[in-house]
Design a protein around this motif. Sequence first.
Motif, PDB file in Angstrom:
ATOM      1  N   GLY A  29       0.756  -1.689  -0.034  1.00  0.00           N
ATOM      2  CA  GLY A  29       0.241   0.071  -0.445  1.00  0.00           C
ATOM      3  C   GLY A  29       1.026   1.368   0.133  1.00  0.00           C
ATOM      4  N   ALA A  30       0.549   2.090  -0.215  1.00  0.00           N
ATOM      5  CA  ALA A  30       1.110   3.515   0.108  1.00  0.00           C
ATOM      6  C   ALA A  30       1.409   3.562   1.525  1.00  0.00           C
ATOM      7  CB  ALA A  30      -0.461   4.519  -0.106  1.00  0.00           C
ATOM      8  N   LYS A  31       3.402   4.375   0.910  1.00  0.00           N
ATOM      9  CA  LYS A  31       3.719   5.098   1.913  1.00  0.00           C
ATOM     10  C   LYS A  31       4.780   6.068   2.002  1.00  0.00           C
ATOM     11  CE  LYS A  31       3.646  -0.239   3.446  1.00  0.00           C
ATOM     12  NZ  LYS A  31       2.733  -0.180   4.896  1.00  0.00           N
ATOM     13  N   PRO A  32       4.547   6.375   3.407  1.00  0.00           N
ATOM     14  CA  PRO A  32       5.442   7.595   3.433  1.00  0.00           C
ATOM     15  C   PRO A  32       6.893   7.836   3.069  1.00  0.00           C
ATOM     16  CG  PRO A  32       5.172   7.028   5.988  1.00  0.00           C
ATOM     17  CD  PRO A  32       4.360   6.079   4.927  1.00  0.00           C
ATOM     18  N   HIS A  33       7.349   8.326   2.130  1.00  0.00           N
ATOM     19  CA  HIS A  33       8.700   8.566   2.070  1.00  0.00           C
ATOM     20  C   HIS A  33       9.792  10.131   2.080  1.00  0.00           C
ATOM     21  CE1 HIS A  33      11.902   7.143  -1.386  1.00  0.00           C
ATOM     22  NE2 HIS A  33      12.873   7.451   0.005  1.00  0.00           N
ATOM     23  N   VAL A  34      10.002  10.433   2.686  1.00  0.00           N
ATOM     24  CA  VAL A  34      10.762  11.088   3.223  1.00  0.00           C
ATOM     25  C   VAL A  34      12.244  11.201   2.973  1.00  0.00           C
ATOM     26  CG1 VAL A  34      11.828  13.675   5.101  1.00  0.00           C
ATOM     27  CG2 VAL A  34       9.549  11.445   5.153  1.00  0.00           C
ATOM     28  N   ARG A  35      12.435  12.657   2.398  1.00  0.00           N
ATOM     29  CA  ARG A  35      13.908  12.985   1.861  1.00  0.00           C
ATOM     30  C   ARG A  35      14.504  14.485   1.666  1.00  0.00           C
ATOM     31  NH1 ARG A  35      10.384  11.803  -1.266  1.00  0.00           N
ATOM     32  NH2 ARG A  35      11.212  10.168  -2.359  1.00  0.00           N
ATOM     33  N   PRO A  36      15.736  14.518   2.428  1.00  0.00           N
ATOM     34  CA  PRO A  36      15.632  15.496   2.368  1.00  0.00           C
ATOM     35  C   PRO A  36      16.266  16.583   1.276  1.00  0.00           C
ATOM     36  CG  PRO A  36      18.109  14.339   2.723  1.00  0.00           C
ATOM     37  CD  PRO A  36      16.832  13.856   2.692  1.00  0.00           C
ATOM     38  N   PHE A  37      15.916  18.148   1.104  1.00  0.00           N
ATOM     39  CA  PHE A  37      16.045  19.049  -0.031  1.00  0.00           C
ATOM     40  C   PHE A  37      16.828  19.762   0.105  1.00  0.00           C
ATOM     41  CE2 PHE A  37      13.421  16.227  -2.448  1.00  0.00           C
ATOM     42  CZ  PHE A  37      12.873  16.892  -3.503  1.00  0.00           C
ATOM     43  N   SER A  38      17.215  21.012  -0.842  1.00  0.00           N
ATOM     44  CA  SER A  38      17.985  21.608  -0.386  1.00  0.00           C
ATOM     45  C   SER A  38      17.700  23.724  -1.000  1.00  0.00           C
ATOM     46  CB  SER A  38      19.638  21.289   0.081  1.00  0.00           C
ATOM     47  OG  SER A  38      19.605  21.033  -0.643  1.00  0.00           O
ATOM     48  N   PHE A  39      16.838  23.528  -1.748  1.00  0.00           N
ATOM     49  CA  PHE A  39      16.212  24.222  -2.871  1.00  0.00           C
ATOM     50  C   PHE A  39      15.689  24.429  -3.490  1.00  0.00           C
ATOM     51  CE2 PHE A  39      15.469  26.247  -7.501  1.00  0.00           C
ATOM     52  CZ  PHE A  39      17.020  26.934  -7.583  1.00  0.00           C
ATOM     53  N   ALA A  40      14.935  26.111  -3.138  1.00  0.00           N
ATOM     54  CA  ALA A  40      13.854  26.681  -3.615  1.00  0.00           C
ATOM     55  C   ALA A  40      14.492  27.677  -3.856  1.00  0.00           C
ATOM     56  CB  ALA A  40      13.094  27.093  -1.876  1.00  0.00           C
ATOM     57  N   MET A  41      13.911  28.532  -4.591  1.00  0.00           N
ATOM     58  CA  MET A  41      13.363  29.794  -5.334  1.00  0.00           C
ATOM     59  C   MET A  41      12.381  30.646  -5.912  1.00  0.00           C
ATOM     60  SD  MET A  41      16.547  30.301  -8.372  1.00  0.00           S
ATOM     61  CE  MET A  41      16.153  32.616  -9.014  1.00  0.00           C
ATOM     62  N   MET A  42      12.648  31.467  -5.333  1.00  0.00           N
ATOM     63  CA  MET A  42      10.968  32.431  -6.323  1.00  0.00           C
ATOM     64  C   MET A  42      10.902  32.730  -7.616  1.00  0.00           C
ATOM     65  SD  MET A  42       8.072  32.977  -3.417  1.00  0.00           S
ATOM     66  CE  MET A  42       8.059  33.714  -4.746  1.00  0.00           C
ATOM     67  N   GLN A  43       9.839  32.589  -8.063  1.00  0.00           N
ATOM     68  CA  GLN A  43      10.478  32.867  -9.695  1.00  0.00           C
ATOM     69  C   GLN A  43       8.965  33.366  -9.884  1.00  0.00           C
ATOM     70  OE1 GLN A  43      11.553  30.684 -13.140  1.00  0.00           O
ATOM     71  NE2 GLN A  43      10.138  30.568 -13.351  1.00  0.00           N
ATOM     72  N   ASP A  44       8.425  34.727 -10.657  1.00  0.00           N
ATOM     73  CA  ASP A  44       7.085  34.382 -10.980  1.00  0.00           C
ATOM     74  C   ASP A  44       6.066  34.664  -9.998  1.00  0.00           C
ATOM     75  OD1 ASP A  44       8.387  35.521 -13.204  1.00  0.00           O
ATOM     76  OD2 ASP A  44       8.085  33.789 -14.007  1.00  0.00           O
ATOM     77  N   GLY A  45       6.046  34.935  -8.475  1.00  0.00           N
ATOM     78  CA  GLY A  45       5.498  34.486  -7.790  1.00  0.00           C
ATOM     79  C   GLY A  45       5.134  32.806  -6.979  1.00  0.00           C
ATOM     80  N   ASP A  46       5.644  31.831  -8.047  1.00  0.00           N
ATOM     81  CA  ASP A  46       5.678  31.012  -7.570  1.00  0.00           C
ATOM     82  C   ASP A  46       7.086  30.706  -6.822  1.00  0.00           C
ATOM     83  OD1 ASP A  46       3.369  29.834  -8.621  1.00  0.00           O
ATOM     84  OD2 ASP A  46       4.518  29.741 -10.478  1.00  0.00           O
ATOM     85  N   ILE A  47       7.042  29.353  -6.074  1.00  0.00           N
ATOM     86  CA  ILE A  47       8.084  28.700  -5.429  1.00  0.00           C
ATOM     87  C   ILE A  47       8.864  27.591  -6.922  1.00  0.00           C
ATOM     88  CG2 ILE A  47       9.466  27.640  -3.631  1.00  0.00           C
ATOM     89  CD1 ILE A  47       7.023  28.797  -1.332  1.00  0.00           C
TER      90      ILE A  47
END
Length: 142
Positions: A29-47
């Motif tokens: 069945g469905a299971k959560p999967h968590v991992r590290p991320f580190s990039f986020a940037m604003m562009q045209d009002g969206d992340i």
Amino acid sequence: MSQGKETIVSYLTSIPAWYLATVEETPEGAKPHVRPFSFAMMQDGDIQFCTATTKDCYREMAANPFVELTAWKPGAGWVIMRGKVNLTDTADAATREEGFKHMVALGETWESADDPALTFFTIEEAEAWICDIDGSWNPIEL
């Protein structure tokens, strides 16, 4: 531009890593999967967030677009954002270049900012909160 989205990006870019949870479909069945991320940037009002079309998280988001991210900032509580991923890559040249440089700095290998496996996504229908150890969940207007 949304002050709330700027708050999210400020939070995410002020720490070394934050965590994105996807849904992994398994025989059990469905299971959560968590991992590290580190990039986020604003562009045209969206992340804009960055990953690769070759990674498990991309496959998982394509199969089930619901995600949640969280980040803890010492002395400032933690942020939670959840919503539905839009995998349509709308990153402009500047965002692609920043994402490319970021991923290379992490030790990943890419041909260039235009490498077809390097992809960007956004989160739609998002809700977000800044939370504290006292149990408070303070909504962020997105």
